[in-house]
Design a protein around this motif. Structure first.
Motif, short mmCIF file in Angstrom:
data_model
loop_
_atom_site.label_atom_id
_atom_site.label_comp_id
_atom_site.label_asym_id
_atom_site.label_seq_id
_atom_site.Cartn_x
_atom_site.Cartn_y
_atom_site.Cartn_z
N LEU A 36 8.09 -5.88 -1.10
CA LEU A 36 7.83 -6.47 -2.40
C LEU A 36 8.64 -5.80 -3.51
N ASP A 37 9.13 -4.59 -3.26
CA ASP A 37 10.03 -3.96 -4.23
C ASP A 37 11.49 -4.26 -3.92
N ASN A 38 11.71 -5.21 -2.99
CA ASN A 38 13.04 -5.71 -2.61
C ASN A 38 13.88 -4.69 -1.85
N GLN A 39 13.27 -3.61 -1.38
CA GLN A 39 14.00 -2.70 -0.51
C GLN A 39 13.97 -3.22 0.92
N VAL A 40 15.02 -2.89 1.68
CA VAL A 40 15.25 -3.50 3.00
C VAL A 40 15.27 -2.41 4.07
N VAL A 41 14.45 -2.58 5.10
CA VAL A 41 14.29 -1.56 6.14
C VAL A 41 14.53 -2.16 7.52
N ASP A 42 15.18 -1.40 8.38
CA ASP A 42 15.26 -1.72 9.80
C ASP A 42 15.28 -0.40 10.57
N ILE A 43 15.17 -0.50 11.88
CA ILE A 43 15.19 0.68 12.74
C ILE A 43 16.61 0.96 13.20
N THR A 44 16.99 2.22 13.24
CA THR A 44 18.33 2.63 13.63
C THR A 44 18.39 2.96 15.13
N PRO A 45 19.59 3.14 15.68
CA PRO A 45 19.71 3.58 17.07
C PRO A 45 19.07 4.94 17.32
N GLU A 46 18.83 5.71 16.26
CA GLU A 46 18.14 6.99 16.39
C GLU A 46 16.62 6.81 16.43
N ARG A 47 16.17 5.57 16.44
CA ARG A 47 14.76 5.19 16.54
C ARG A 47 13.96 5.61 15.31
N SER A 48 14.60 5.63 14.17
CA SER A 48 13.93 5.94 12.93
C SER A 48 14.27 4.86 11.90
N PRO A 49 13.37 4.57 10.96
CA PRO A 49 13.66 3.54 9.95
C PRO A 49 14.65 4.03 8.92
N ALA A 50 15.42 3.10 8.37
CA ALA A 50 16.39 3.43 7.33
C ALA A 50 16.52 2.23 6.39
N LEU A 51 17.03 2.51 5.19
CA LEU A 51 17.25 1.46 4.21
C LEU A 51 18.60 0.79 4.44
N PHE A 52 18.62 -0.54 4.33
CA PHE A 52 19.85 -1.34 4.45
C PHE A 52 19.98 -2.22 3.21
N ASN A 53 19.76 -1.62 2.05
CA ASN A 53 19.76 -2.39 0.80
C ASN A 53 21.11 -3.03 0.51
N PHE A 86 0.80 -1.22 0.00
CA PHE A 86 0.00 0.00 0.00
C PHE A 86 0.84 1.28 0.00
N ASN A 87 2.04 1.20 0.57
CA ASN A 87 2.81 2.41 0.82
C ASN A 87 3.97 2.54 -0.17
N ALA A 88 3.90 3.56 -1.00
CA ALA A 88 4.98 3.79 -1.96
C ALA A 88 6.28 4.17 -1.26
N ASP A 89 6.18 4.90 -0.15
CA ASP A 89 7.35 5.27 0.64
C ASP A 89 7.85 4.03 1.37
N PRO A 90 9.07 3.56 1.07
CA PRO A 90 9.55 2.32 1.69
C PRO A 90 9.74 2.41 3.19
N LEU A 91 9.76 3.64 3.74
CA LEU A 91 9.99 3.81 5.17
C LEU A 91 8.70 4.07 5.95
N LEU A 92 7.56 4.03 5.26
CA LEU A 92 6.28 4.35 5.90
C LEU A 92 5.47 3.07 6.14
N ASN A 93 5.23 2.77 7.42
CA ASN A 93 4.39 1.62 7.79
C ASN A 93 4.74 0.37 6.99
N TYR A 94 6.02 0.14 6.84
CA TYR A 94 6.49 -0.96 6.00
C TYR A 94 6.08 -2.33 6.52
N TRP A 95 5.81 -2.45 7.80
CA TRP A 95 5.42 -3.72 8.40
C TRP A 95 3.96 -4.08 8.10
#
Length: 245
Positions: free
Chosen positions: A133-150, A93-102
């Motif tokens: 599904l677009d094969n982008q990879v997200v996790d949470i950083t120590p700054e408590r914000s999501p980031a890409l780890f492609n 649903f979310n085009a932004d890979p960092l928005l509600n990705y779960w």
């Protein structure tokens, strides 16, 4: 014989906490599998299938809605994963890979490079890689914000054209130690026979809702205050991979 009761209780507590941890032997491959979402690579025949079947979030699950299994291989450079997913509807649903990705359909790979366990919610003690599904990879950083780890993950999936039209999802994972530092040059660890790695696999399933409807894992997690969704917080709930021959 004198027995220190306090020490015995501590040992029993440790044994109890780790009683649900499964040791999984992973076969080595001399040839890296091609990550293309096509199940025609002979090297996978060395790997044993493991189930993806434990409901972490959500109610009872119909087999028509979801079924899953996976297998693993390794070489000195990477850990390789192939998952077969039967999901009757895929959503992103979310085009932004960092928005509600779960809340989108997502393959989630949990990695604790040194199998040390413990809290990793806002640290790199372990990683919870959400592969979209677009094969982008997200996790949470120590700054408590999501980031890409492609750069950590190579991922590719496709649907089998034949019924039941399962998704074949292949992943190559570079492992990083807990001293990983964002925005700097980091070298993946070299894998070797006998190495232990904390690991869990999960799948976020959403058919047509604002939030995910099910979260299915490879591990039957013991609930804490009724909550089984502990993998993104505590690496101690992971199983242990043992890299073999």
């Amino acid at each position: 014989m004198f027995i220190d009761r306090r020490k015995m209780l501590m040992v029993l507590a440790i044994v109890f906490c780790n009683a649900n941890v499964l040791a999984i032997d992973v076969a080595k491959t001399e040839i890296a599998p091609v990550i293309d979402g096509i199940d025609d690579d002979q090297v996978w025949q060395r790997a044993k299938w493991l189930p993806l079947e434990h409901i972490i979030l959500g109610g009872p699950l119909d087999e028509q809605d979801f079924q899953g299994k996976y297998r693993l291989l390794w070489d000195s450079n990477k850990l390789y994963l192939q998952a077969h997913i039967e999901d009757d509807r895929l959503v992103d649903f979310n085009a932004d890979p960092l928005l509600n990705y779960w809340d989108d359909d997502t393959l989630e790979v949990f990695i604790d490079e040194d199998a040390s366990g413990g809290n990793h919610q806002y640290t790199y003690n372990a990683f919870a890689y959400h592969i979209a599904l677009d094969n982008q990879v997200v996790d949470i950083t120590p700054e408590r914000s999501p980031a890409l780890f492609n750069e950590h993950i190579e991922s590719q999936w496709r649907r089998d054209p034949n019924a039941p039209h399962k998704v074949i999802w292949e992943v190559a994972i570079s492992l990083y130690a807990d001293n990983f530092t964002a925005n700097k040059t980091n070298t993946p660890v070299t894998l070797y026979k006998g190495k232990k790695i904390g690991f869990m696999l999960a799948y976020c399933d959403n058919d047509n809702s604002n939030t995910r409807e099910h979260f299915i894992g490879s591990k039957d997690i013991q609930a804490v205050n009724g909550d089984k969704n502990r993998g993104w917080i505590d690496a101690s709930v992971f199983d242990t991979l043992i890299l073999g021959e």
